[in-house]
Design an enzyme around this catalytic site. Sequence first.
Site, PDB file in Angstrom:
ATOM      1  CG  PHE A   1      -1.702   1.235   1.046  1.00 31.97           C
ATOM      2  CD1 PHE A   1      -3.144   0.986   0.317  1.00 31.97           C
ATOM      3  CD2 PHE A   1      -1.668   2.328   1.820  1.00 31.97           C
ATOM      4  CE1 PHE A   1      -3.911   2.070   0.273  1.00 31.97           C
ATOM      5  CE2 PHE A   1      -2.548   3.613   1.799  1.00 31.97           C
ATOM      6  CZ  PHE A   1      -3.607   3.473   0.760  1.00 31.97           C
TER       7      PHE A   1
ATOM      8  CG  ASP B   1       5.469   3.539   1.780  1.00 30.26           C
ATOM      9  OD1 ASP B   1       5.585   4.172   2.835  1.00 30.26           O
ATOM     10  OD2 ASP B   1       4.305   3.549   1.205  1.00 30.26           O
TER      11      ASP B   1
ATOM     12  CE  LYS C   1      -0.600   5.469   7.985  1.00 29.29           C
ATOM     13  NZ  LYS C   1      -1.854   5.807   8.233  1.00 29.29           N
TER      14      LYS C   1
HETATM   15  N1  PLP Z   1       2.237   4.222   2.643  1.00 25.89           N
HETATM   16  C1  PLP Z   1       1.898   3.582   3.698  1.00 25.89           C
HETATM   17  C2  PLP Z   1       2.882   2.204   4.017  1.00 25.89           C
HETATM   18  C3  PLP Z   1       0.932   3.734   4.255  1.00 25.89           C
HETATM   19  O1  PLP Z   1       0.263   2.831   5.178  1.00 25.89           O
HETATM   20  C4  PLP Z   1      -0.099   4.722   3.868  1.00 25.89           C
HETATM   21  C5  PLP Z   1      -1.354   4.946   4.877  1.00 25.89           C
HETATM   22  O2  PLP Z   1      -1.843   4.249   5.250  1.00 25.89           O
HETATM   23  C6  PLP Z   1       0.286   5.292   2.865  1.00 25.89           C
HETATM   24  C7  PLP Z   1       1.309   5.273   2.204  1.00 25.89           C
HETATM   25  C8  PLP Z   1      -0.643   6.828   2.408  1.00 25.89           C
HETATM   26  O3  PLP Z   1      -0.478   7.520   3.387  1.00 25.89           O
HETATM   27  P1  PLP Z   1      -1.417   8.883   3.300  1.00 25.89           P
HETATM   28  O4  PLP Z   1      -2.728   8.446   3.812  1.00 25.89           O
HETATM   29  O5  PLP Z   1      -0.896   9.871   4.273  1.00 25.89           O
HETATM   30  O6  PLP Z   1      -1.507   9.704   2.283  1.00 25.89           O
END
Ligand code: PLP
Length: 423
Positions: free
Chosen positions: A153, A244, A273
């Site tokens: 994700f 990520d 986050k």
């Molecule tokens: N990358 C990862 C691993 C995530 O868990 C998330 C959100 O859950 C995101 C990217 C996307 O982040 P945002 O919701 O702040 O755009």
Amino acid sequence: MSPETLLQAPIPISTEPSAFSPEQFDQVVMTTYGRFPITLDRGEGCRVWDTDGNAYLDCVAGIATCTLGHAHPALVKAVTQQIKKLHHVSNLYYIREQGQLAQWIVDNSCADRVFFCNSGAEANEAAIKLARKYAHDVQDIQYPVILTAKASFHGRTIATVTATGQEKYQKGFDPLLPGFAYVSYNDIEALEHAIGDIDEGNRRVGAIMLEPLQGEGGVRPGDLEYFLRVRKICDDNGLLLILDEVQVGMGRTGKLWGYENLGIEPDIFTSAKGLAGGIPIGAMMCKSSCDRFGPGNHASTFGGNPFACAAGLAVAETISAEGLLQNAQARGEQLRKTLRAITNQHPDLFVEVRGWGLINGIELNAEREITSIDLVKAAMDEGLLLVPAGPKVVRFVPPLIISAEEIEEAGTAFERAIAAVLA
Ligand code: PLP
């Protein structure tokens, strides 16, 4: 609404419990979330209260975001002081707090440079753009491909939803972006094959983008051997490794960055986050060797403003002052022990407990009808907030300040929730 009536309309801000019902909410806010029927009103530490006065132990923390819990004095002080002084100015000028937060990240990670934005998806967008620029400028690839993992994700923008290796998030949004291909996570052969297969003159793999631990994909930690091999493949072939860290960075795993659990360093990594404890922020970090951005290549109006960066600095200072990495390690171990004991008591209901530090998941037996949502709802009735990570994994991502007593409380509330679901 006409301009005349607009001027007469009362502004609907009230702290009365009945002031804004879920039904009213769904009339005016797009239903992009399936929401639980409570409205949270205030919080302190690891505890939140809804508008009816019910208390909950918060093991969601805004989905791994409220690093210091709620109303932490250090965060309250930092944002209060900063908003009184200077909350936003353009990146056309030097911003002291942005420089200080970047310096702290550089001093405490493998990165040399930082780009600030406002969310995880935006941080990943920046990483994707940087990898493409690097491909054109350095790798001499006209059509670069980024390999990402199945069940990953990376966000909801069109580039990051394309990077996300899960069809359920992509359905209905064709045409997706070209330049991505997917491989099984923790599977080195699949990765090697993909790199070999995607090699048609101008179209080649330029970067590999992975989560150190797949969060939304079911709390699946990266395999040490796999990541060591991925790093070597990148080094041998001149590929960029992008990690990520949006969900696992900033102390969540008991180490400051998720990659520290894997014995490797990425070329580029992203955070969001937990970085400012719940004040919107995103960041893309890279080694100077792959920094190809110059003025005009990338930008963000809000990115790295004094307010968000002051919050990030307060989180950084508090992680160190309160020993929160150590706490995440110890409380994480305690939680996994508790969840494993529960798994042993219900061997036909649960199959596995996984996680690092304070990101943990308990996986339900695929053969049973009970879903993660069933358990999350039952836990809510027992005063415990949890969050699914897919249909069969219940995720625990509490604030990093959680105490031993609160972990114990989470365990007993979860046991009551299981009993209620089985009754
Ligand atoms: N990358 C990862 C691993 C995530 O868990 C998330 C959100 O859950 C995101 C990217 C996307 O982040 P945002 O919701 O702040 O755009």
